[in-house]
Design a protein around this motif. Structure first.
Motif, PDB file in Angstrom:
ATOM      1  N   MET A  32       4.335  26.756 -12.300  1.00 60.62           N
ATOM      2  CA  MET A  32       3.317  27.083 -13.322  1.00 60.62           C
ATOM      3  C   MET A  32       3.695  27.080 -14.809  1.00 60.62           C
ATOM      4  N   GLY A  33       3.354  25.661 -15.053  1.00 64.06           N
ATOM      5  CA  GLY A  33       3.771  25.428 -16.398  1.00 64.06           C
ATOM      6  C   GLY A  33       5.108  24.162 -16.662  1.00 64.06           C
ATOM      7  N   ASN A  34       4.952  24.255 -17.372  1.00 59.73           N
ATOM      8  CA  ASN A  34       6.224  23.747 -18.401  1.00 59.73           C
ATOM      9  C   ASN A  34       7.970  24.608 -18.051  1.00 59.73           C
ATOM     10  N   LEU A  35       8.901  23.890 -17.092  1.00 56.43           N
ATOM     11  CA  LEU A  35       9.896  25.246 -17.434  1.00 56.43           C
ATOM     12  C   LEU A  35      10.736  24.315 -18.391  1.00 56.43           C
ATOM     13  N   HIS A  36      10.741  23.079 -18.874  1.00 57.51           N
ATOM     14  CA  HIS A  36      12.009  22.325 -18.739  1.00 57.51           C
ATOM     15  C   HIS A  36      11.848  22.055 -20.243  1.00 57.51           C
ATOM     16  N   SER A  37      11.275  22.926 -21.082  1.00 63.37           N
ATOM     17  CA  SER A  37      11.560  23.351 -22.463  1.00 63.37           C
ATOM     18  C   SER A  37      12.684  24.038 -22.011  1.00 63.37           C
ATOM     19  N   VAL A  38      12.214  25.416 -21.529  1.00 63.73           N
ATOM     20  CA  VAL A  38      13.288  26.594 -21.472  1.00 63.73           C
ATOM     21  C   VAL A  38      14.838  25.910 -20.733  1.00 63.73           C
ATOM     22  N   ALA A  39      15.005  25.522 -19.536  1.00 65.06           N
ATOM     23  CA  ALA A  39      16.013  24.831 -19.435  1.00 65.06           C
ATOM     24  C   ALA A  39      16.655  24.173 -20.349  1.00 65.06           C
ATOM     25  N   LYS A  40      15.834  23.174 -20.843  1.00 67.51           N
ATOM     26  CA  LYS A  40      17.013  22.488 -22.158  1.00 67.51           C
ATOM     27  C   LYS A  40      17.461  23.278 -22.959  1.00 67.51           C
ATOM     28  N   ALA A  41      16.815  24.432 -23.154  1.00 66.37           N
ATOM     29  CA  ALA A  41      17.033  25.438 -24.411  1.00 66.37           C
ATOM     30  C   ALA A  41      18.482  26.005 -24.014  1.00 66.37           C
ATOM     31  N   VAL A  42      18.589  25.735 -22.750  1.00 69.60           N
ATOM     32  CA  VAL A  42      19.452  26.898 -21.683  1.00 69.60           C
ATOM     33  C   VAL A  42      20.881  26.627 -21.822  1.00 69.60           C
ATOM     34  N   GLU A  43      20.911  25.136 -21.565  1.00 72.35           N
ATOM     35  CA  GLU A  43      21.695  23.636 -21.970  1.00 72.35           C
ATOM     36  C   GLU A  43      22.313  23.661 -22.920  1.00 72.35           C
ATOM     37  N   HIS A  44      21.575  23.405 -24.036  1.00 67.94           N
ATOM     38  CA  HIS A  44      21.468  23.021 -25.601  1.00 67.94           C
ATOM     39  C   HIS A  44      22.515  24.373 -25.968  1.00 67.94           C
ATOM     40  N   VAL A  45      22.276  25.448 -25.669  1.00 68.94           N
ATOM     41  CA  VAL A  45      23.034  27.078 -26.415  1.00 68.94           C
ATOM     42  C   VAL A  45      24.064  26.849 -25.798  1.00 68.94           C
ATOM     43  N   GLY A  46      23.982  26.919 -24.310  1.00 66.23           N
ATOM     44  CA  GLY A  46      25.260  26.839 -23.235  1.00 66.23           C
ATOM     45  C   GLY A  46      26.335  25.302 -23.423  1.00 66.23           C
ATOM     46  N   CYS A  47      26.047  24.595 -24.181  1.00 70.67           N
ATOM     47  CA  CYS A  47      26.912  23.556 -25.199  1.00 70.67           C
ATOM     48  C   CYS A  47      27.864  23.545 -26.328  1.00 70.67           C
ATOM     49  N   GLU A  48      26.118  24.976 -26.623  1.00 70.50           N
ATOM     50  CA  GLU A  48      26.723  24.829 -28.732  1.00 70.50           C
ATOM     51  C   GLU A  48      27.960  26.409 -28.066  1.00 70.50           C
ATOM     52  N   LEU A  49      28.039  26.691 -26.806  1.00 68.38           N
ATOM     53  CA  LEU A  49      28.555  28.178 -26.118  1.00 68.38           C
ATOM     54  C   LEU A  49      30.480  27.624 -25.852  1.00 68.38           C
ATOM     55  N   GLY A  50      29.675  25.731 -25.520  1.00 66.58           N
ATOM     56  CA  GLY A  50      31.455  25.385 -25.294  1.00 66.58           C
ATOM     57  C   GLY A  50      31.463  26.092 -23.993  1.00 66.58           C
ATOM     58  N   GLU A  51      30.632  26.542 -23.099  1.00 69.27           N
ATOM     59  CA  GLU A  51      31.226  27.307 -21.725  1.00 69.27           C
ATOM     60  C   GLU A  51      30.561  26.518 -20.912  1.00 69.27           C
ATOM     61  N   ALA A  52      31.074  25.532 -19.631  1.00 64.12           N
ATOM     62  CA  ALA A  52      30.521  25.520 -18.373  1.00 64.12           C
ATOM     63  C   ALA A  52      28.336  26.878 -18.084  1.00 64.12           C
ATOM     64  N   THR A  53      27.598  24.858 -18.461  1.00 62.76           N
ATOM     65  CA  THR A  53      26.477  26.281 -17.849  1.00 62.76           C
ATOM     66  C   THR A  53      25.509  25.381 -17.273  1.00 62.76           C
ATOM     67  N   GLU A  54      25.432  26.025 -16.177  1.00 64.13           N
ATOM     68  CA  GLU A  54      24.359  24.851 -14.849  1.00 64.13           C
ATOM     69  C   GLU A  54      23.245  25.681 -14.792  1.00 64.13           C
ATOM     70  N   VAL A  55      22.369  24.610 -15.037  1.00 67.76           N
ATOM     71  CA  VAL A  55      21.007  25.083 -15.113  1.00 67.76           C
ATOM     72  C   VAL A  55      20.201  24.875 -13.631  1.00 67.76           C
ATOM     73  N   HIS A  56      19.406  25.605 -12.938  1.00 69.43           N
ATOM     74  CA  HIS A  56      19.037  25.362 -11.886  1.00 69.43           C
ATOM     75  C   HIS A  56      17.308  25.776 -12.849  1.00 69.43           C
ATOM     76  N   VAL A  57      16.422  24.606 -12.351  1.00 71.90           N
ATOM     77  CA  VAL A  57      14.665  24.898 -12.133  1.00 71.90           C
ATOM     78  C   VAL A  57      14.901  25.265 -10.287  1.00 71.90           C
ATOM     79  N   THR A  58      14.499  26.219  -9.777  1.00 70.75           N
ATOM     80  CA  THR A  58      13.989  25.938  -8.684  1.00 70.75           C
ATOM     81  C   THR A  58      13.176  27.259  -7.947  1.00 70.75           C
ATOM     82  N   PRO A  59      12.395  27.120  -7.012  1.00 72.21           N
ATOM     83  CA  PRO A  59      11.564  28.401  -6.192  1.00 72.21           C
ATOM     84  C   PRO A  59      12.388  28.593  -5.306  1.00 72.21           C
TER      85      PRO A  59
END
Lengths: 218, 257
Positions: free
Chosen positions: A11-38
Motif C-alpha cells: 500500500m502506497g509509497n514506502l520509499h519516502s519513509v525509507a529514504k528519510a530513515v536512511e538520511h537520519v541514520g547517516c546524520e547520526l553517523g551510525e550504520a543503519t540498514e533499512v529494509h522495505v519488506t513483507p
C-alpha cells in the motif's frame, strides 16, 4: 548496526519513509540498514519496525490480513520499538467508518471517523477535506520521540478520517481541524502518528532520529 | 491553531534542467533541479511540484533519476506531473520517491483513469491538473473551458463541471492553472479560482500568473486557494520563499514560518 524494517504490504509509497530513515541514520553517523519488506523473518530480525499505510482502509486491511501483518506487528510490539504512520495508525484502532465500515486490528481502543462534508472552523469558515498540509501539533504528554521537537511545531498531514481514541492517557499529541483530533498515540513500544514525519522536514526528521535512538517503552 | 496555507514552488523541467514555464517563448535555464529543490526546501517551501515538460519518451529516464535524486534530499511532499498516462507511470514515480502525481491530459482522454489511480494509490496522491481558459465574452456570465496541450487544444468541457467530476472520481487535490494568466505575471485568475474552490470540497492549488508577492496573498484571500504555486518569481531569485511567506503572514494568512 541499527536494522529498521519498513513493513511493505503493497500500500502506497514506502520509499519516502525509507529514504528519510536512511538520511537520519547517516546524520547520526551510525550504520543503519533499512529494509522495505513483507518478509516476517526480516521484520523479526530488525531492531525497529515502521508500520506505514496510505490509501483506503478496506484495501489496507485486506492486504494486512492476507499477509498476516497484524500478527507481525503484534509480535514486534512486544519486544521492540514500532512506529505506525498515517493509515498505519488508523489500522491499529478497533474500527474505521471508511468504506462503509471496516474492522481494524484493535491493538488500541477507539475508532476512526470521517471529518464530515460540512466541516467548519471556530470562525465558521469552511474547511476542506482531506485535511492536507501543515498543522500545529500540541504535545499533550512527554515522550522520547518529542525530544528536541518544539511544542506546537507544524507537521504534514493528509487524511480524511481521524482517530478517536478511548484511552486519553495514550494520546501524546493533538491537532485541531474543525475538531480536536489525535495527532499521535503511544503505548509501551508503539508510537503512532497521523501526520507524516518523513515529509515534515526538520521536525519530522528529528522525530525519526529519536525513533532510531528510542529503546521502547517510556 | 490552524492549517497553514501552502506555498509551492514549481520546477518545470526539460531534459533534467529547470526551465521557465512551458508558455514562455524564451526558455531560460534556471539550474539543476536537485540544487533548486534543496534551496526551496531550506527557504521553507511547503511542498515541491516537479512538472516534466520533456517532449520525447527517451528522456523519460532522466526524469525518473531526477525525481529520485530530489526525493533523497528533500523531506517535504513532492508532486510529479507531466506524462502521467498509465497506472505504471504512477507506480514508477512513487517508487522513485514522489508522494503525489498530477494527472492532466490523460484525465481528459480517459476520466476513468483518475478513478483507477485513486482506487489503487489513494486520493491523497492523486492530483488532477486542470488547464482552464475563459471562454465567455465581456457581457456574458463568467465561463471557463478545459484546454490541453499547453492551452492549444480545446476540449469543450466546462471547467467547473469537469473539476466536480474529477473530485467524484477520487481526485484528492486540484492544481488549477489559468491558461489566460500563465506566464503573464499579472496575477492569478481570482474569479476562476474562487469559483472552483467553492464548487468542491478538496484543496485547490492556484497557478498561473504570479508576478509579485501580493499576487500570492490575493490567491488565498480573494481566490480562496488552499495553496499557491509559482515558478519564475522564485527561480530567478526575484523573491525568496521566505519573503513570500513573510508577506503572506503580514496579510493575516496562516503560514508555516
Amino acid at each position: 548496526m541499527n536494522k529498521v524494517a519498513v513493513i511493505d504490504y503493497g500500500m502506497g509509497n514506502l520509499h519516502s519513509v525509507a529514504k528519510a530513515v536512511e538520511h537520519v541514520g547517516c546524520e547520526l553517523g551510525e550504520a543503519t540498514e533499512v529494509h522495505v519488506t513483507p518478509d516476517p523473518k526480516i521484520i523479526a530480525a530488525a531492531d525497529r519496525v515502521i508500520f506505514p499505510g496510505v490509501g483506503a482502509i478496506r484495501d489496507c486491511m485486506a492486504e494486512i490480513k492476507r499477509l498476516n501483518v497484524g500478527h507481525i506487528v503484534g509480535e514486534a510490539m512486544k519486544t521492540k520499538p514500532v512506529l505506525a504512520i498515517c493509515v498505519g495508525m488508523q489500522a491499529l484502532m478497533e474500527h474505521s467508518e471508511e468504506n462503509d465500515g471496516v474492522n481494524c486490528l484493535g491493538f488500541m481502543k477507539g475508532k476512526v471517523k470521517y471529518f464530515g462534508d460540512n466541516l467548519i472552523d471556530e470562525n465558521s469558515q469552511r474547511l476542506k477535506v482531506p485535511h492536507m498540509g501543515w498543522n500545529e501539533v500540541r504535545q499533550t504528554q512527554q515522550h522520547p520521540l518529542w525530544r528536541d521537537v518544539p511544542d506546537n511545531s507544524r507537521f504534514y498531514f493528509v487524511h480524511s478520517y481521524y482517530v478517536k481514541a478511548d484511552d486519553s492517557e495514550k494520546i501524546t499529541g493533538t491537532t485541531n481541524y474543525g475538531t480536536e483530533i489525535v495527532a499521535t498515540l503511544a503505548a509501551d513500544n508503539i508510537f503512532a502518528t497521523q501526520f507524516h514525519p518523513e515529509k515534515s522536514q526538520t521536525v519530522g526528521l528529528t522525530m525519526l532520529r529519536n525513533f532510531l535512538q528510542w529503546g521502547g517503552q517510556d | 491553531m490552524a492549517l497553514a496555507k501552502r506555498i509551492i514552488p514549481c520546477l518545470d523541467c526539460d531534459k533534467g534542467r529547470v526551465v521557465k514555464g512551458v508558455n514562455f517563448v524564451d526558455i531560460r535555464d534556471a539550474g539543476d533541479p536537485v540544487e533548486v529543490a534543496k534551496r526551496y526546501c531550506e527557504e521553507g517551501a511547503d511542498e515541491i511540484t516537479f512538472l516534466d515538460i520533456t517532449a520525447s519518451h527517451e528522456d523519460r529516464e532522466t526524469t525518473v533519476d531526477t525525481v529520485r535524486a530530489i526525493a533523497g534530499q528533500v523531506f517535504i511532499p513532492l508532486t510529479v506531473g507531466g506524462g502521467i498516462r498509465k497506472l505504471e507511470d504512477i507506480r514508477t514515480m512513487l517508487n522513485a520517491g514522489a508522494d503525489k502525481v498530477a494527472i492532466n491530459t490523460a484525465a481528459v482522454s480517459n476520466p476513468e483513469f483518475v478513478r483507477e489511480a485513486a482506487a489503487r494509490f489513494g486520493s491523497q496522491c492523486t492530483v488532477v491538473a486542470v488547464d482552464a481558459k475563459q471562454v465567455s465574452s465581456k457581457d456574458e456570465s463568467l465561463k471557463w473551458e478545459i484546454f490541453t496541450h499547453g492551452g492549444r487544444n480545446s476540449t469543450g468541457l466546462d471547467a467547473i463541471d469537469w473539476v466536480k467530476r474529477m473530485v467524484d472520481c477520487g481526485a484528492g487535490e486540484i492544481l488549477l492553472t489559468s491558461m489566460d494568466r500563465d506566464g503573464t505575471k499579472i496575477g492569478f485568475d481570482l474569479a476562476l479560482n474562487k469559483t472552483v474552490s467553492q464548487a468542491v470540497q478538496v484543496p485547490i492549488i492556484a497557478s498561473g500568473g504570479v508576478g509579485n508577492l501580493e499576487h500570492l496573498a490575493e490567491g488565498v484571500l480573494v481566490g480562496e486557494a488552499d495553496a499557491v504555486l509559482a515558478a519564475s518569481i522564485f527561480h530567478f531569485r526575484e523573491y525568496s520563499i521566505e519573503e513570500a511567506k513573510k508577506h503572506m503572514a503580514s496579510q493575516g494568512i496562516e503560514i508555516r514560518l
